[in-house]
Design a protein around this motif. Sequence first.
Motif, PDB file in Angstrom:
ATOM      1  N   ASN A  30       0.719  -1.218   0.121  1.00  0.00           N
ATOM      2  CA  ASN A  30       0.019   0.080   0.028  1.00  0.00           C
ATOM      3  C   ASN A  30       0.866   1.236   0.070  1.00  0.00           C
ATOM      4  O   ASN A  30       1.876   1.361   0.827  1.00  0.00           O
ATOM      5  N   ILE A  31       0.521   2.061  -0.947  1.00  0.00           N
ATOM      6  CA  ILE A  31       1.451   3.439  -1.247  1.00  0.00           C
ATOM      7  C   ILE A  31       1.443   4.263   0.264  1.00  0.00           C
ATOM      8  O   ILE A  31       2.466   4.763   0.498  1.00  0.00           O
ATOM      9  N   GLY A  32       0.327   4.427   0.882  1.00  0.00           N
ATOM     10  CA  GLY A  32       0.062   5.049   2.078  1.00  0.00           C
ATOM     11  C   GLY A  32       1.101   4.464   3.150  1.00  0.00           C
ATOM     12  O   GLY A  32       1.921   4.977   3.964  1.00  0.00           O
ATOM     13  N   LYS A  33       0.957   3.031   3.173  1.00  0.00           N
ATOM     14  CA  LYS A  33       1.961   2.363   4.342  1.00  0.00           C
ATOM     15  C   LYS A  33       3.227   2.720   3.811  1.00  0.00           C
ATOM     16  O   LYS A  33       4.158   2.555   4.939  1.00  0.00           O
ATOM     17  N   ASP A  34       3.614   2.598   2.541  1.00  0.00           N
ATOM     18  CA  ASP A  34       5.139   2.849   2.252  1.00  0.00           C
ATOM     19  C   ASP A  34       5.519   3.900   2.723  1.00  0.00           C
ATOM     20  O   ASP A  34       6.723   4.197   3.093  1.00  0.00           O
ATOM     21  N   ILE A  35       4.591   5.176   2.426  1.00  0.00           N
ATOM     22  CA  ILE A  35       5.411   6.524   2.880  1.00  0.00           C
ATOM     23  C   ILE A  35       5.329   6.716   4.430  1.00  0.00           C
ATOM     24  O   ILE A  35       6.271   7.125   4.933  1.00  0.00           O
ATOM     25  N   LEU A  36       4.402   6.025   5.128  1.00  0.00           N
ATOM     26  CA  LEU A  36       4.657   6.001   6.695  1.00  0.00           C
ATOM     27  C   LEU A  36       5.744   5.116   6.916  1.00  0.00           C
ATOM     28  O   LEU A  36       6.614   5.602   7.938  1.00  0.00           O
ATOM     29  N   SER A  37       5.927   4.111   6.487  1.00  0.00           N
ATOM     30  CA  SER A  37       7.101   3.292   6.842  1.00  0.00           C
ATOM     31  C   SER A  37       8.397   3.872   6.562  1.00  0.00           C
ATOM     32  O   SER A  37       9.355   3.612   7.232  1.00  0.00           O
ATOM     33  N   GLY A  38       8.453   4.650   5.613  1.00  0.00           N
ATOM     34  CA  GLY A  38       9.483   5.149   4.922  1.00  0.00           C
ATOM     35  C   GLY A  38      10.007   6.402   6.155  1.00  0.00           C
ATOM     36  O   GLY A  38      11.285   6.478   6.373  1.00  0.00           O
ATOM     37  N   GLY A  45      12.979   1.359  14.088  1.00  0.00           N
ATOM     38  CA  GLY A  45      12.052   0.580  14.792  1.00  0.00           C
ATOM     39  C   GLY A  45      11.274  -0.114  14.046  1.00  0.00           C
ATOM     40  O   GLY A  45      11.572  -0.257  12.770  1.00  0.00           O
ATOM     41  N   GLU A  46      10.211  -0.880  14.517  1.00  0.00           N
ATOM     42  CA  GLU A  46       9.555  -2.136  13.794  1.00  0.00           C
ATOM     43  C   GLU A  46       8.675  -1.195  12.912  1.00  0.00           C
ATOM     44  O   GLU A  46       7.870  -0.407  13.368  1.00  0.00           O
ATOM     45  N   LEU A  47       8.058  -1.757  11.697  1.00  0.00           N
ATOM     46  CA  LEU A  47       7.451  -1.402  10.820  1.00  0.00           C
ATOM     47  C   LEU A  47       6.175  -2.390  10.871  1.00  0.00           C
ATOM     48  O   LEU A  47       5.916  -3.250   9.994  1.00  0.00           O
ATOM     49  N   ALA A  48       5.283  -1.745  11.893  1.00  0.00           N
ATOM     50  CA  ALA A  48       4.137  -2.695  12.201  1.00  0.00           C
ATOM     51  C   ALA A  48       3.118  -3.210  11.175  1.00  0.00           C
ATOM     52  O   ALA A  48       2.614  -4.258  11.162  1.00  0.00           O
ATOM     53  N   SER A  49       2.848  -2.153  10.117  1.00  0.00           N
ATOM     54  CA  SER A  49       1.950  -2.625   8.984  1.00  0.00           C
ATOM     55  C   SER A  49       2.631  -3.731   8.276  1.00  0.00           C
ATOM     56  O   SER A  49       1.894  -4.480   7.955  1.00  0.00           O
ATOM     57  N   TYR A  50       4.100  -3.631   8.045  1.00  0.00           N
ATOM     58  CA  TYR A  50       4.526  -4.858   7.175  1.00  0.00           C
ATOM     59  C   TYR A  50       4.610  -6.112   7.870  1.00  0.00           C
ATOM     60  O   TYR A  50       4.599  -7.083   7.490  1.00  0.00           O
ATOM     61  N   THR A  51       4.813  -5.958   9.340  1.00  0.00           N
ATOM     62  CA  THR A  51       5.055  -7.140  10.045  1.00  0.00           C
ATOM     63  C   THR A  51       3.598  -7.729   9.997  1.00  0.00           C
ATOM     64  O   THR A  51       3.581  -8.930  10.099  1.00  0.00           O
ATOM     65  N   GLU A  52       2.556  -7.172  10.351  1.00  0.00           N
ATOM     66  CA  GLU A  52       1.075  -7.580  10.127  1.00  0.00           C
ATOM     67  C   GLU A  52       0.860  -8.225   9.015  1.00  0.00           C
ATOM     68  O   GLU A  52       0.247  -9.172   8.948  1.00  0.00           O
ATOM     69  N   MET A  53       1.323  -7.612   7.914  1.00  0.00           N
ATOM     70  CA  MET A  53       1.098  -8.054   6.397  1.00  0.00           C
ATOM     71  C   MET A  53       1.674  -9.348   6.414  1.00  0.00           C
ATOM     72  O   MET A  53       1.296 -10.547   5.852  1.00  0.00           O
ATOM     73  N   ILE A  54       3.173  -9.606   6.817  1.00  0.00           N
ATOM     74  CA  ILE A  54       3.762 -10.768   6.679  1.00  0.00           C
ATOM     75  C   ILE A  54       3.120 -11.973   7.577  1.00  0.00           C
ATOM     76  O   ILE A  54       2.901 -13.042   7.272  1.00  0.00           O
ATOM     77  N   GLU A  55       2.637 -11.407   8.896  1.00  0.00           N
ATOM     78  CA  GLU A  55       1.966 -12.672   9.801  1.00  0.00           C
ATOM     79  C   GLU A  55       0.928 -13.131   9.210  1.00  0.00           C
ATOM     80  O   GLU A  55       0.516 -14.309   9.143  1.00  0.00           O
ATOM     81  N   ASP A  56      -0.005 -12.200   8.514  1.00  0.00           N
ATOM     82  CA  ASP A  56      -1.457 -12.666   7.938  1.00  0.00           C
ATOM     83  C   ASP A  56      -0.889 -13.477   6.779  1.00  0.00           C
ATOM     84  O   ASP A  56      -1.719 -14.615   6.393  1.00  0.00           O
TER      85      ASP A  56
END
Length: 103
Positions: A30-38, A45-56
């Motif tokens: 997700n482009i929004g997640k990419d911007i916030l993760s950037g 720190g942990e990129l929680a949105s990507y961690t959640e995506m990988i766990e799912d």
Amino acid sequence: MIIVTTDTIPGKTIAETKGLASASIVQSRNIGKDILSGLKSIVGGELASYTEMIEDSKRDVIRKLENQAKEMGGNAIIGFRFSYASGQTISELIGYGTVVVVQ
């Protein structure tokens, strides 16, 4: 369904080998997640949105493998592995292992 990374299951006997099972999930990021993760990566720190995506994705791959193993007549998967690849806009998680019947 028993799923292990080892080639044997302690206390169980492999009665039959059914074959290889594999499943994958390909997701676009997700482009929004990419911007916030950037922004987060700048301070660390942990990129929680990507961690959640990988766990799912891991849960989905395991569910698919379990279904495939059942269709093959197995009740366990041995030698289970994950493989992960990512590109600029997508990520792929592959799970694979050997379907067996254990007693």
